[in-house]
Design a protein around this motif. Structure first.
Motif, PDB file in Angstrom:
ATOM      1  N   MET A   1       1.141  -1.289  -0.178  1.00  0.00           N
ATOM      2  CA  MET A   1      -0.369   0.202  -0.025  1.00  0.00           C
ATOM      3  C   MET A   1       0.904   1.419   0.292  1.00  0.00           C
ATOM      4  SD  MET A   1      -2.606   1.350   2.842  1.00  0.00           S
ATOM      5  CE  MET A   1      -3.946  -0.571   2.514  1.00  0.00           C
ATOM      6  N   ASP A   2       1.119   2.255  -1.169  1.00  0.00           N
ATOM      7  CA  ASP A   2       1.288   3.221  -1.186  1.00  0.00           C
ATOM      8  C   ASP A   2       0.633   4.320   0.656  1.00  0.00           C
ATOM      9  OD1 ASP A   2      -0.836   4.712  -2.752  1.00  0.00           O
ATOM     10  OD2 ASP A   2      -0.187   4.194  -4.218  1.00  0.00           O
ATOM     11  N   LYS A   3       1.740   5.463   0.014  1.00  0.00           N
ATOM     12  CA  LYS A   3       1.268   6.264   0.973  1.00  0.00           C
ATOM     13  C   LYS A   3       0.295   6.974   0.574  1.00  0.00           C
ATOM     14  CE  LYS A   3       6.458   7.812   2.350  1.00  0.00           C
ATOM     15  NZ  LYS A   3       7.081   8.743   1.965  1.00  0.00           N
ATOM     16  N   GLY A   4      -0.560   7.724  -0.425  1.00  0.00           N
ATOM     17  CA  GLY A   4      -1.377   8.030  -0.496  1.00  0.00           C
ATOM     18  C   GLY A   4      -2.269   7.329  -0.416  1.00  0.00           C
ATOM     19  N   GLN A   5      -2.634   5.541  -0.508  1.00  0.00           N
ATOM     20  CA  GLN A   5      -3.520   4.387  -0.197  1.00  0.00           C
ATOM     21  C   GLN A   5      -3.567   4.765   1.139  1.00  0.00           C
ATOM     22  OE1 GLN A   5      -5.304   3.120  -2.415  1.00  0.00           O
ATOM     23  NE2 GLN A   5      -6.467   2.557   0.014  1.00  0.00           N
ATOM     24  N   ILE A   6      -2.334   5.127   2.253  1.00  0.00           N
ATOM     25  CA  ILE A   6      -2.410   5.162   3.866  1.00  0.00           C
ATOM     26  C   ILE A   6      -2.919   6.129   3.890  1.00  0.00           C
ATOM     27  CG2 ILE A   6      -0.807   5.155   5.857  1.00  0.00           C
ATOM     28  CD1 ILE A   6       1.244   3.213   4.296  1.00  0.00           C
ATOM     29  N   LEU A   7      -2.970   7.548   3.457  1.00  0.00           N
ATOM     30  CA  LEU A   7      -3.412   9.074   4.383  1.00  0.00           C
ATOM     31  C   LEU A   7      -4.683   8.823   3.496  1.00  0.00           C
ATOM     32  CD1 LEU A   7      -0.484  11.434   2.563  1.00  0.00           C
ATOM     33  CD2 LEU A   7      -0.908  10.793   4.709  1.00  0.00           C
ATOM     34  N   CYS A   8      -5.924   7.898   2.595  1.00  0.00           N
ATOM     35  CA  CYS A   8      -6.576   8.244   2.126  1.00  0.00           C
ATOM     36  C   CYS A   8      -7.213   7.249   3.264  1.00  0.00           C
ATOM     37  CB  CYS A   8      -6.348   7.359   0.338  1.00  0.00           C
ATOM     38  SG  CYS A   8      -8.844   7.133   0.295  1.00  0.00           S
ATOM     39  N   ASP A   9      -6.732   5.813   3.357  1.00  0.00           N
ATOM     40  CA  ASP A   9      -7.804   5.316   4.359  1.00  0.00           C
ATOM     41  C   ASP A   9      -7.622   5.396   5.893  1.00  0.00           C
ATOM     42  OD1 ASP A   9      -7.780   3.235   2.519  1.00  0.00           O
ATOM     43  OD2 ASP A   9      -6.504   1.774   3.000  1.00  0.00           O
ATOM     44  N   TYR A  10      -6.481   6.387   6.123  1.00  0.00           N
ATOM     45  CA  TYR A  10      -6.390   7.276   7.646  1.00  0.00           C
ATOM     46  C   TYR A  10      -7.973   8.116   7.266  1.00  0.00           C
ATOM     47  CZ  TYR A  10      -5.410   9.972  11.426  1.00  0.00           C
ATOM     48  OH  TYR A  10      -5.022  10.282  12.981  1.00  0.00           O
ATOM     49  N   ARG A  11      -7.764   8.748   6.470  1.00  0.00           N
ATOM     50  CA  ARG A  11      -8.366   9.854   6.334  1.00  0.00           C
ATOM     51  C   ARG A  11      -9.639   9.717   6.386  1.00  0.00           C
ATOM     52  NH1 ARG A  11      -7.117  12.192   1.899  1.00  0.00           N
ATOM     53  NH2 ARG A  11      -8.376  11.329   0.691  1.00  0.00           N
ATOM     54  N   THR A  12     -10.578   8.448   5.621  1.00  0.00           N
ATOM     55  CA  THR A  12     -12.109   8.070   5.496  1.00  0.00           C
ATOM     56  C   THR A  12     -12.482   7.045   6.770  1.00  0.00           C
ATOM     57  OG1 THR A  12     -11.017   5.951   4.501  1.00  0.00           O
ATOM     58  CG2 THR A  12     -11.852   8.644   3.470  1.00  0.00           C
ATOM     59  N   ALA A  13     -11.932   6.880   8.079  1.00  0.00           N
ATOM     60  CA  ALA A  13     -11.647   5.993   8.887  1.00  0.00           C
ATOM     61  C   ALA A  13     -12.588   6.790  10.411  1.00  0.00           C
ATOM     62  CB  ALA A  13     -10.184   5.610   9.555  1.00  0.00           C
ATOM     63  N   LYS A  14     -13.340   6.054  11.059  1.00  0.00           N
ATOM     64  CA  LYS A  14     -13.831   6.713  11.573  1.00  0.00           C
ATOM     65  C   LYS A  14     -13.968   6.811  13.277  1.00  0.00           C
ATOM     66  CE  LYS A  14     -18.615   4.553  10.061  1.00  0.00           C
ATOM     67  NZ  LYS A  14     -19.649   3.906  10.699  1.00  0.00           N
ATOM     68  N   ASN A  15     -13.009   5.881  13.451  1.00  0.00           N
ATOM     69  CA  ASN A  15     -11.497   6.349  14.468  1.00  0.00           C
ATOM     70  C   ASN A  15      -9.924   6.085  13.876  1.00  0.00           C
ATOM     71  OD1 ASN A  15     -10.268   5.934  17.061  1.00  0.00           O
ATOM     72  ND2 ASN A  15     -11.863   5.053  17.922  1.00  0.00           N
ATOM     73  N   HIS A  16      -9.403   7.108  13.981  1.00  0.00           N
ATOM     74  CA  HIS A  16      -8.154   7.046  13.471  1.00  0.00           C
ATOM     75  C   HIS A  16      -7.219   6.774  14.296  1.00  0.00           C
ATOM     76  CE1 HIS A  16     -10.595  10.457  12.049  1.00  0.00           C
ATOM     77  NE2 HIS A  16     -10.153   9.871  10.310  1.00  0.00           N
ATOM     78  N   LYS A  17      -7.644   6.784  15.288  1.00  0.00           N
ATOM     79  CA  LYS A  17      -6.139   6.647  16.518  1.00  0.00           C
ATOM     80  C   LYS A  17      -6.929   5.260  16.526  1.00  0.00           C
ATOM     81  CE  LYS A  17      -5.239   7.119  21.270  1.00  0.00           C
ATOM     82  NZ  LYS A  17      -6.043   7.305  22.731  1.00  0.00           N
ATOM     83  N   LYS A  18      -7.542   3.876  16.109  1.00  0.00           N
ATOM     84  CA  LYS A  18      -7.165   2.807  16.087  1.00  0.00           C
ATOM     85  C   LYS A  18      -7.076   2.432  14.774  1.00  0.00           C
ATOM     86  CE  LYS A  18     -10.739   2.071  19.728  1.00  0.00           C
ATOM     87  NZ  LYS A  18     -12.175   1.579  19.813  1.00  0.00           N
ATOM     88  N   GLN A  19      -6.790   3.648  13.896  1.00  0.00           N
ATOM     89  CA  GLN A  19      -6.979   2.964  12.563  1.00  0.00           C
ATOM     90  C   GLN A  19      -4.896   2.819  12.423  1.00  0.00           C
ATOM     91  OE1 GLN A  19      -8.591   1.898  10.273  1.00  0.00           O
ATOM     92  NE2 GLN A  19      -7.307   2.127   8.318  1.00  0.00           N
ATOM     93  N   ILE A  20      -4.224   3.779  13.736  1.00  0.00           N
ATOM     94  CA  ILE A  20      -2.686   3.509  13.255  1.00  0.00           C
ATOM     95  C   ILE A  20      -2.373   2.286  13.355  1.00  0.00           C
ATOM     96  CG2 ILE A  20      -0.722   4.527  14.115  1.00  0.00           C
ATOM     97  CD1 ILE A  20      -2.048   7.165  14.249  1.00  0.00           C
ATOM     98  N   PRO A  21      -2.881   1.433  14.203  1.00  0.00           N
ATOM     99  CA  PRO A  21      -2.243   0.366  14.200  1.00  0.00           C
ATOM    100  C   PRO A  21      -2.291  -0.623  13.393  1.00  0.00           C
ATOM    101  CG  PRO A  21      -3.483   0.965  16.261  1.00  0.00           C
ATOM    102  CD  PRO A  21      -3.187   1.735  15.899  1.00  0.00           C
ATOM    103  N   ILE A  22      -4.164  -0.462  12.961  1.00  0.00           N
ATOM    104  CA  ILE A  22      -4.560  -1.475  11.814  1.00  0.00           C
ATOM    105  C   ILE A  22      -3.413  -0.881  10.741  1.00  0.00           C
ATOM    106  CG2 ILE A  22      -6.666  -1.250  10.557  1.00  0.00           C
ATOM    107  CD1 ILE A  22      -8.308  -0.847  12.267  1.00  0.00           C
ATOM    108  N   LEU A  23      -2.617   0.025  10.125  1.00  0.00           N
ATOM    109  CA  LEU A  23      -2.619   0.928   9.035  1.00  0.00           C
ATOM    110  C   LEU A  23      -0.911  -0.374   8.833  1.00  0.00           C
ATOM    111  CD1 LEU A  23      -3.795   3.900   7.962  1.00  0.00           C
ATOM    112  CD2 LEU A  23      -4.169   1.847   6.892  1.00  0.00           C
ATOM    113  N   ALA A  24      -0.305  -0.037  10.415  1.00  0.00           N
ATOM    114  CA  ALA A  24       0.930  -0.718  10.270  1.00  0.00           C
ATOM    115  C   ALA A  24       1.021  -2.913  10.422  1.00  0.00           C
ATOM    116  CB  ALA A  24       0.979  -0.694  11.852  1.00  0.00           C
ATOM    117  N   GLU A  25      -0.143  -3.032  10.777  1.00  0.00           N
ATOM    118  CA  GLU A  25       0.247  -4.467  10.168  1.00  0.00           C
ATOM    119  C   GLU A  25      -0.752  -5.277   8.798  1.00  0.00           C
ATOM    120  OE1 GLU A  25      -2.929  -7.955  12.001  1.00  0.00           O
ATOM    121  OE2 GLU A  25      -3.478  -6.054  12.932  1.00  0.00           O
ATOM    122  N   LEU A  26      -1.098  -3.740   8.587  1.00  0.00           N
ATOM    123  CA  LEU A  26      -1.619  -4.396   7.031  1.00  0.00           C
ATOM    124  C   LEU A  26      -0.596  -3.895   5.900  1.00  0.00           C
ATOM    125  CD1 LEU A  26      -5.088  -2.705   6.296  1.00  0.00           C
ATOM    126  CD2 LEU A  26      -4.663  -5.148   6.798  1.00  0.00           C
TER     127      LEU A  26
END
Length: 200
Positions: A1-26
């Motif tokens: 997943m490139d940086k743009g996709q990471i930023l997009c997934d983060y921006r559209t998440a309902k809970n940004h705080k919980k999204q950080i470890p999810i993105l790290a795992e993915l």
């Protein structure tokens, strides 16, 4: 997943705080690497009580502020401290953050000023009459009665002014208490966010 996709997934998440470890795992990387990407993308990770990063809503908040919403209103709407809103908007603390005077209080201050003006006018008139008496050196009964009437009016004005001052003093005390409570609330919200960040 490139940086743009990471930023997009983060921006559209309902809970940004919980999204950080999810993105790290993915992305099979550390949370620190994800945080670096988010920082580069302009997201400050300023979380409210619902885990939402308000920096994601920066433009929305800036538009509301430009359209007249004050810092206190925005802080309440986005469930975060006024300090965080000011930091996001790069707005220093000003008199606007303090409780506004009510219409009754403004009227009271105007009344006090008017009473003091009348009081000064009455004093000036008494001085003028006194000088007139000294100059003429007579016992003009009508003039004495006029002076007595003016002195009675002064006492009445002083009484009204004292009552108005007392009311305004109580209002000022309430304003100070409100400021102290708002400061305490800001500190508590910041501590809650810090605890959530530590134990998330």
């Amino acid at each position: 997943m490139d940086k743009g996709q990471i930023l997009c997934d983060y921006r559209t998440a309902k809970n940004h705080k919980k999204q950080i470890p999810i993105l790290a795992e993915l992305n099979a990387c550390s949370k620190e690497e994800i945080i670096d990407i988010l920082t580069e993308g302009g997201y400050t990770r300023t979380f409210n009580t619902n885990g939402v990063d308000i920096s994601v809503k920066r433009k929305e908040i800036e538009n509301r502020y430009a359209n007249g919403d004050d810092v206190a209103t925005l802080a309440m709407a986005y469930h975060i401290s006024k300090k965080a809103i000011r930091t996001l908007l790069n707005v220093p603390e000003t008199e606007d953050d303090k409780p506004m005077e009510s219409k009754d209080t403004q009227t009271c201050k105007e009344t006090i000023n008017r009473l003091y003006e009348e009081l000064n006018e009455a004093n000036d008139k008494i001085l003028s009459l006194t000088k007139q008496l000294d100059g003429e050196r007579n016992d003009n009964t009508a003039l004495k009665e006029q002076m007595a009437s003016m002195e009675a009016k002064i006492k009445e004005l002083k009484s009204h002014a004292a009552e108005s001052d007392s009311f305004y003093s109580r209002y000022q005390d309430q304003c100070i208490k409100i400021n102290q409570l708002n400061t305490t609330i800001d500190v508590l919200i910041d501590k809650i966010n810090l605890l959530k960040a530590v134990y998330a």
